[in-house]
Design a protein around this motif. Structure first.
Motif, PDB file in Angstrom:
ATOM      1  N   MET A 140       0.849  -1.186   0.000  1.00 57.39           N
ATOM      2  CA  MET A 140       0.000   0.000   0.000  1.00 57.39           C
ATOM      3  C   MET A 140       0.887   1.239   0.000  1.00 57.39           C
ATOM      4  O   MET A 140       1.881   1.302   0.725  1.00 57.39           O
ATOM      5  CB  MET A 140      -0.892   0.040   1.245  1.00 57.39           C
ATOM      6  CG  MET A 140      -1.917  -1.075   1.362  1.00 57.39           C
ATOM      7  SD  MET A 140      -2.890  -0.897   2.886  1.00 57.39           S
ATOM      8  CE  MET A 140      -1.609  -1.158   4.128  1.00 57.39           C
ATOM      9  N   VAL A 141       0.501   2.209  -0.793  1.00 51.07           N
ATOM     10  CA  VAL A 141       1.156   3.508  -0.769  1.00 51.07           C
ATOM     11  C   VAL A 141       0.089   4.557  -0.514  1.00 51.07           C
ATOM     12  O   VAL A 141      -0.943   4.588  -1.184  1.00 51.07           O
ATOM     13  CB  VAL A 141       1.924   3.794  -2.078  1.00 51.07           C
ATOM     14  CG1 VAL A 141       1.043   3.622  -3.314  1.00 51.07           C
ATOM     15  CG2 VAL A 141       2.541   5.187  -2.058  1.00 51.07           C
ATOM     16  N   GLY A 142       0.308   5.392   0.482  1.00 45.07           N
ATOM     17  CA  GLY A 142      -0.683   6.382   0.877  1.00 45.07           C
ATOM     18  C   GLY A 142      -0.352   7.762   0.344  1.00 45.07           C
ATOM     19  O   GLY A 142       0.805   8.198   0.391  1.00 45.07           O
ATOM     20  N   GLU A 143      -1.382   8.452  -0.154  1.00 44.35           N
ATOM     21  CA  GLU A 143      -1.234   9.846  -0.570  1.00 44.35           C
ATOM     22  C   GLU A 143      -1.519  10.750   0.625  1.00 44.35           C
ATOM     23  O   GLU A 143      -2.641  10.784   1.129  1.00 44.35           O
ATOM     24  CB  GLU A 143      -2.212  10.183  -1.697  1.00 44.35           C
ATOM     25  CG  GLU A 143      -2.151  11.653  -2.110  1.00 44.35           C
ATOM     26  CD  GLU A 143      -3.431  12.159  -2.757  1.00 44.35           C
ATOM     27  OE1 GLU A 143      -3.344  13.072  -3.588  1.00 44.35           O
ATOM     28  OE2 GLU A 143      -4.530  11.650  -2.414  1.00 44.35           O
ATOM     29  N   VAL A 144      -0.507  11.460   1.078  1.00 46.45           N
ATOM     30  CA  VAL A 144      -0.660  12.416   2.165  1.00 46.45           C
ATOM     31  C   VAL A 144      -0.965  13.775   1.549  1.00 46.45           C
ATOM     32  O   VAL A 144      -0.114  14.362   0.877  1.00 46.45           O
ATOM     33  CB  VAL A 144       0.601  12.483   3.036  1.00 46.45           C
ATOM     34  CG1 VAL A 144       0.475  13.596   4.073  1.00 46.45           C
ATOM     35  CG2 VAL A 144       0.847  11.138   3.722  1.00 46.45           C
ATOM     36  N   GLY A 145      -2.177  14.266   1.773  1.00 44.31           N
ATOM     37  CA  GLY A 145      -2.615  15.504   1.140  1.00 44.31           C
ATOM     38  C   GLY A 145      -2.185  16.741   1.886  1.00 44.31           C
ATOM     39  O   GLY A 145      -2.983  17.652   2.110  1.00 44.31           O
ATOM     40  N   ASP A 146      -0.942  16.793   2.275  1.00 43.09           N
ATOM     41  CA  ASP A 146      -0.367  17.958   2.934  1.00 43.09           C
ATOM     42  C   ASP A 146       1.053  18.140   2.440  1.00 43.09           C
ATOM     43  O   ASP A 146       1.738  17.169   2.095  1.00 43.09           O
ATOM     44  CB  ASP A 146      -0.330  17.790   4.457  1.00 43.09           C
ATOM     45  CG  ASP A 146      -1.641  18.132   5.130  1.00 43.09           C
ATOM     46  OD1 ASP A 146      -1.835  19.307   5.460  1.00 43.09           O
ATOM     47  OD2 ASP A 146      -2.467  17.224   5.319  1.00 43.09           O
ATOM     48  N   ALA A 147       1.502  19.380   2.439  1.00 44.47           N
ATOM     49  CA  ALA A 147       2.886  19.666   2.105  1.00 44.47           C
ATOM     50  C   ALA A 147       3.571  20.259   3.331  1.00 44.47           C
ATOM     51  O   ALA A 147       2.990  20.350   4.406  1.00 44.47           O
ATOM     52  CB  ALA A 147       2.963  20.613   0.911  1.00 44.47           C
ATOM     53  N   GLY A 148       4.817  20.643   3.192  1.00 42.99           N
ATOM     54  CA  GLY A 148       5.539  21.265   4.286  1.00 42.99           C
ATOM     55  C   GLY A 148       5.862  20.282   5.394  1.00 42.99           C
ATOM     56  O   GLY A 148       5.867  19.065   5.203  1.00 42.99           O
ATOM     57  N   ASP A 149       6.112  20.835   6.579  1.00 45.76           N
ATOM     58  CA  ASP A 149       6.520  20.009   7.708  1.00 45.76           C
ATOM     59  C   ASP A 149       5.431  19.008   8.098  1.00 45.76           C
ATOM     60  O   ASP A 149       5.730  17.892   8.537  1.00 45.76           O
ATOM     61  CB  ASP A 149       6.863  20.891   8.901  1.00 45.76           C
ATOM     62  CG  ASP A 149       8.121  21.719   8.663  1.00 45.76           C
ATOM     63  OD1 ASP A 149       8.901  21.348   7.771  1.00 45.76           O
ATOM     64  OD2 ASP A 149       8.299  22.741   9.359  1.00 45.76           O
ATOM     65  N   THR A 150       4.152  19.396   7.938  1.00 52.42           N
ATOM     66  CA  THR A 150       3.066  18.475   8.278  1.00 52.42           C
ATOM     67  C   THR A 150       3.099  17.248   7.384  1.00 52.42           C
ATOM     68  O   THR A 150       2.955  16.112   7.854  1.00 52.42           O
ATOM     69  CB  THR A 150       1.705  19.171   8.153  1.00 52.42           C
ATOM     70  OG1 THR A 150       1.648  20.265   9.068  1.00 52.42           O
ATOM     71  CG2 THR A 150       0.569  18.205   8.462  1.00 52.42           C
TER      72      THR A 150
END
Length: 540
Positions: free
Chosen positions: A261-271
């Motif tokens: 599984m590969v997850g898309e993290v919908g945040d950029a930057g340090d978060t």
């Protein structure tokens, strides 16, 4: 035995735009199957299919109305089985999108949930009472514009939607919902898929108390195109309950051999970096994650170093997946063209960088041709974001136009009918049949093959070299051997020196080394091989 996905090259197929087999102007599964040889010859290890499930297509398949069937636009379950069989014959794994943070409002689950407050699926979505003045329960906003809440008269309540109004959020706090979505995933695992790309993986849970999001602390007063970007979304997503649910998904895939599984993290930057690290730490979470960190405008050595090092520091036992383009962002050769480099040189350097990065690599269809962003007119648009906020927001249609196979054929070989998005001359010129031996496609094939031949690049440790902009430099080392990777991220030539150990230039490169002197032209790059101690590299 090393898992196949740890150093895989995954090729993203956008099904609507890859190959049309029946002349209706929309790509389909049979079309994809007929073109799998192109992906295998490129050297990829797997394909990722964007959503192909039953859907009203208000968000091009990311609004699912049946999680266990194929939309007739794309074909049938039999067509899907044939695609998997052909892919496996070619040595390609098959990964499919799973959009489980929300469904379509035409899903039978939502049809039932919205009818009353006491039906069997009443709590399957996120419902809330209005404030006394009739306004939504809190200040949460939709990514696609406007409030994140929509009124339902039958229940006299609002439902939450992080995206389109027609994409109500599923209530993952409800165990029955978790059972339903994991059951759908098991359906596809049983059918032979090799893994999942998890859409918006950090949006699965919301704050039970529905607390307001605080304003985002802005670093400048630059214009904001949509209200969503005014908030720090600490309560509408990124919730701690997500950890246990991701562990449950991992336990499901672990029941099957060789799945991932590969997850898309919908945040950029340090978060985004923090979540990538958190979601891949240990062997009980996601196999890997990617964020939008490398899908934006930043094109500096400091940026790439910060992102890679941040994830490795945050989760030294975790795993990351890197890509420069996908179906949601402008193509990178257009996005970074402002830096003055030629399209071909930038495309060749980009794939060299990707293949040198640690982890798993993602390629978006067409980037192997050096494909550019299509300039759209308003009447050609289909994307909801662009239609709402045009012209400040160009939307995602420009990166989703059809794959080009032969410029001498109608619609560059994509379809005999009118394509759902136009095939324009600047894109047709980059077609597969028009690519020469010294073109971008050949560079991709050669560079992917080079990576496959170098254990240091696939499995080695990374150590960054402290050099000033515009040079990105690092060592990849394994079992006493080192490949030193040097990239000039500017259109002007750069001179370096190398000392301390004997080095040999290997693989593809746009640069030279002679007598301890390294020359990198604009957008140049070089791979150096050494044994024992890594060489010392400095600015000349």
């Amino acid at each position: 035995m090393r898992e196949w996905w740890r150093d895989a090259v995954i090729y993203q197929v956008y099904p609507r735009s890859y190959q049309d087999s029946d002349g209706d102007g929309i790509g389909d599964l049979r079309g994809i199957t007929s073109r799998l040889d192109h992906i295998a010859e490129l050297g990829a290890d797997a394909i990722w299919l964007s959503p192909i499930f039953t859907s009203p297509m208000e968000d091009m398949g990311y609004d699912v109305s049946n999680y266990t069937d194929i939309d007739p636009l794309f074909g049938t379950l039999a067509d899907f089985d044939a695609l998997i069989a052909r892919a496996h014959d070619l040595g390609l794994k098959v990964i499919i999108d799973q959009v489980i943070s929300h469904s379509s409002d035409r899903h039978p689950w939502f049809d039932e949930s919205r009818t009353s407050r006491d039906n069997p699926k009443a709590d399957w979505y996120v419902w809330a009472d209005p404030n006394p003045d009739g306004t939504p329960p809190n200040n949460w906003l939709s990514v696609f514009g406007g409030p994140g809440w929509e009124w339902e008269p039958r229940r006299q309540q609002y439902y939450m939607h992080n995206f389109l109004i027609s994409q109500p959020d599923l209530n993952m706090h409800n165990p029955d919902v978790q059972d339903a979505v994991t059951g759908a995933m098991r359906f596809w695992l049983d059918r032979g898929v090799d893994g999942f790309r998890l859409d918006t993986v950090n949006y699965y849970f919301h704050d039970r108390d529905l607390r307001d999001n605080p304003p985002r602390q802005r670093k400048d007063n630059s214009p904001i195109n949509q209200p969503f970007d005014f908030q720090d979304h600490v309560h509408s997503k990124n919730q701690p309950e997500n950890i246990a649910f991701l562990a449950r998904l991992r336990a499901l895939t672990d029941e099957f051999d060789g799945r991932m599984m590969v997850g898309e993290v919908g945040d950029a930057g340090d978060t985004g970096i923090r979540l990538m690290a958190q979601y891949t730490a240990g062997d009980h979470m996601l196999h890997m994650c990617y964020s939008f960190e490398m899908l934006g405008p930043d094109f500096t050595a400091a940026h790439f170093r910060r992102v890679i090092q941040g994830v490795r520091d945050g989760a030294p036992d975790g795993h990351s997946c890197w890509s420069f383009s996908n179906h949601d962002v402008p193509r990178h050769v257009s996005r970074w063209a402002q830096h003055g480099t030629s399209r071909v040189a930038l495309a060749r350097q980009s794939v060299a960088m990707l293949m040198a990065f640690p982890g798993t690599i993602g390629i978006y269809q067409g980037e192997e041709l050096g494909q550019t962003e299509t300039v759209m007119t308003y009447d050609e648009l289909t994307d909801a974001q662009a239609l709402r906020y045009w012209p400040e927001v160009k939307g995602r249609d420009g990166c989703r136009t059809p794959m080009v196979w032969d410029a001498d054929q109608p619609n560059a070989g994509f379809s005999t009918g009118k394509p759902w998005l136009p095939v324009k001359p600047p894109q047709a010129e980059q077609a597969v049949a028009q690519q020469g031996d010294d073109g971008v496609l050949a560079a991709y094939r050669d560079t992917i093959a080079f990576r496959r031949s170098q254990p240091c690049l696939r499995q080695g440790d990374i150590a960054f070299i402290d050099l000033p902009e515009p040079v990105l430099a690092f060592h990849r080392s394994l079992n006493g051997q080192t490949v030193t990777c040097l990239f000039n991220l500017s259109p002007a030539p750069v001179a370096l020196t190398v000392a301390g150990t004997a080095v040999t230039a290997i693989g593809p490169g746009l640069g030279s080394v002679k007598g301890g002197q390294i020359s990198l032209p604009g957008s140049g790059f070089l791979f150096l091989q050494s044994q024992d101690q890594p060489p010392e590299v400095a600015m000349a």
